[in-house]
Structures are given as structure tokens and as C-alpha cells.
Design a protein around this motif. Sequence first.
Motif, PDB file in Angstrom:
ATOM      1  N   TYR A   1       0.830  -1.210   0.000  1.00  0.00           N
ATOM      2  CA  TYR A   1       0.000   0.000   0.000  1.00  0.00           C
ATOM      3  C   TYR A   1       0.865   1.260   0.000  1.00  0.00           C
ATOM      4  CZ  TYR A   1      -2.380   3.882   2.325  1.00  0.00           C
ATOM      5  OH  TYR A   1      -2.825   5.137   2.684  1.00  0.00           O
ATOM      6  N   GLY A   2       2.075   1.174   0.538  1.00  0.00           N
ATOM      7  CA  GLY A   2       2.985   2.313   0.517  1.00  0.00           C
ATOM      8  C   GLY A   2       3.256   2.816  -0.888  1.00  0.00           C
ATOM      9  N   GLY A   3       3.042   1.961  -1.895  1.00  0.00           N
ATOM     10  CA  GLY A   3       3.190   2.410  -3.270  1.00  0.00           C
ATOM     11  C   GLY A   3       2.160   3.462  -3.644  1.00  0.00           C
ATOM     12  N   ALA A   4       0.949   3.329  -3.110  1.00  0.00           N
ATOM     13  CA  ALA A   4      -0.061   4.370  -3.331  1.00  0.00           C
ATOM     14  C   ALA A   4       0.358   5.664  -2.646  1.00  0.00           C
ATOM     15  CB  ALA A   4      -1.414   3.902  -2.816  1.00  0.00           C
TER      16      ALA A   4
ATOM     17  N   PHE B   1       1.529  -1.529  -4.835  1.00  0.00           N
ATOM     18  CA  PHE B   1       0.500  -0.959  -5.688  1.00  0.00           C
ATOM     19  C   PHE B   1       1.028   0.323  -6.323  1.00  0.00           C
ATOM     20  CE2 PHE B   1      -2.095  -3.418  -2.652  1.00  0.00           C
ATOM     21  CZ  PHE B   1      -2.847  -4.167  -3.550  1.00  0.00           C
ATOM     22  N   MET B   2       0.614   0.565  -7.555  1.00  0.00           N
ATOM     23  CA  MET B   2       1.123   1.699  -8.321  1.00  0.00           C
ATOM     24  C   MET B   2      -0.047   2.391  -9.023  1.00  0.00           C
ATOM     25  SD  MET B   2       4.485   1.307 -10.713  1.00  0.00           S
ATOM     26  CE  MET B   2       5.681   2.647 -10.865  1.00  0.00           C
ATOM     27  N   PRO B   3      -0.972   2.966  -8.257  1.00  0.00           N
ATOM     28  CA  PRO B   3      -2.156   3.557  -8.870  1.00  0.00           C
ATOM     29  C   PRO B   3      -1.860   4.802  -9.683  1.00  0.00           C
ATOM     30  CG  PRO B   3      -2.116   3.987  -6.515  1.00  0.00           C
ATOM     31  CD  PRO B   3      -0.989   3.066  -6.795  1.00  0.00           C
ATOM     32  N   ASP B   4      -2.672   4.986 -10.705  1.00  0.00           N
ATOM     33  CA  ASP B   4      -2.605   6.184 -11.535  1.00  0.00           C
ATOM     34  C   ASP B   4      -3.596   7.207 -10.989  1.00  0.00           C
ATOM     35  OD1 ASP B   4      -1.934   7.898 -13.586  1.00  0.00           O
ATOM     36  OD2 ASP B   4      -2.584   6.570 -15.208  1.00  0.00           O
ATOM     37  N   LYS B   5      -3.618   8.377 -11.562  1.00  0.00           N
ATOM     38  CA  LYS B   5      -4.582   9.404 -11.198  1.00  0.00           C
ATOM     39  C   LYS B   5      -5.995   8.840 -11.290  1.00  0.00           C
ATOM     40  CE  LYS B   5      -6.206  14.013 -12.541  1.00  0.00           C
ATOM     41  NZ  LYS B   5      -5.988  15.155 -13.478  1.00  0.00           N
ATOM     42  N   GLY B   6      -6.771   9.037 -10.229  1.00  0.00           N
ATOM     43  CA  GLY B   6      -8.143   8.561 -10.214  1.00  0.00           C
ATOM     44  C   GLY B   6      -8.306   7.124  -9.761  1.00  0.00           C
TER      45      GLY B   6
END
Length: 229
Positions: A70-73, A93-98
Amino acid sequence: MSSTATNVVLVHGAFVDGSGWQGVYDLLKRDGYRVSVVQNPTLTLEGDAEATRLILDRQDGPTVLVGHSYGGAVISEAGNHPRVSALVYVTAFMPDKGESVQTLIPDPSSGAPVPPIVPLADGFLVLERDKFHGAFAGDLPAEQAAFMADSQVPWGVGAVGGVVTDAAWRTKPSWYLVATEDQTIPPQAQRAMSERAGSTVVEAAGSHAIYISQPEAVATLIKQAAAGS
């Protein structure tokens, strides 16, 4: 900004705290890096990003920002800080915008392992104690995994569902460590996220807790990011 960083900031993920970084911390300190560990509360994404920015504000030059799980977010949200010269994602995790972690957690219908996350109370989640070892820390001793299971930090649903407003990996160089035996974030999902971001990728056989079980592999990748290589 110089391409060589001597500062490293480490951000932990869900269910754990910053103490799991000690092996990585010790190796980096031995090699002359200035290392800080964020104790992010994992209650909301914005709160965790702000906790990270507080530590980044204290850095005196280019800094490698590292996130596990989760630290990736968190580092995707906080990594636009001007001190950050590189991002390192450790089976993260590597979320994008949105996007949020919630949108990236594996769909059970995909056939990929789904972490045994269960509600603890209104607004908080934990991993099932009896499944913690296999799901999170399969390459750690059973006694160590049991301690981690019993000392879990409840994960706030505001963190799980927190939406990234401006993904730092879109403008900052990134490195990614894929843990090929991960039972929490499937390796194929890790590869897809890191490919989308154009990250420099290395793979190692390890569990979701690879930052604890193989600190050398993690520290080596961080040093590559610090050197911009």
C-alpha cells in the motif's frame, strides 16, 4: 536536481509499521545513505501522504522515496514533492490518477490469489490471523509471521479507497521490485503496473514480505535508483 541521491525515505504498507524496514535501513546506513522511516498511520491516503511529506520536508537534497505494498499508493501521491528524485516500488500498488488500492486489488474471478482481508470493526480491515503467514510472509519463519499477525496495524478503509490525485510516477523515474512468490499482490499485476509506468524492473523469488526476508535485494535496487542507473 542532481541525479545522485544520498537520502532515502522508506514508507511501509498496510497491516505493519516501519520497523520492518530495519534490515534495509541497516544496509543503506552502512553504505553512507541518510535514511528516514515514515510511520504512516494507514488511516487515509491523504493522511499518509501528508505524513510522508513531513519527512520529505526535512531532507537536505535529492531523495529516493520507497514504498512497499500500500505504501506504493502513498509514494505515488506524495512523490511529487520537489525533494524526490526517484521512486522505488517494492511489490507495491502503483495507482494512476483517479485510481485507488481498492480498484487494483485482484478480482476473485481472475483466478489470482486474493489476500484474506477481513473487517475488524467499522472502517478497519486486517488480514486473517491464521492465513497471514501464507498470504503475506511465506518466506519468513512461522514464529516471526505469527508475531506480525498478532501485531497488525488495522488498515483504514479511507486508505484502501483513497484516490491518487496526481501520480508521481508519471513525471519521476521509477524502479520496481517484483516478488515472484507474492500471494498478496499477484506477480502478473506487479508486472502490469510497472510496465504501464515504464519502470526499471527487477525480479526476485520472495513473498510479499520480501523487504524483510531479502533486504539486500531491496537495498541494491534503492542504490540503483539513487544513482539513476
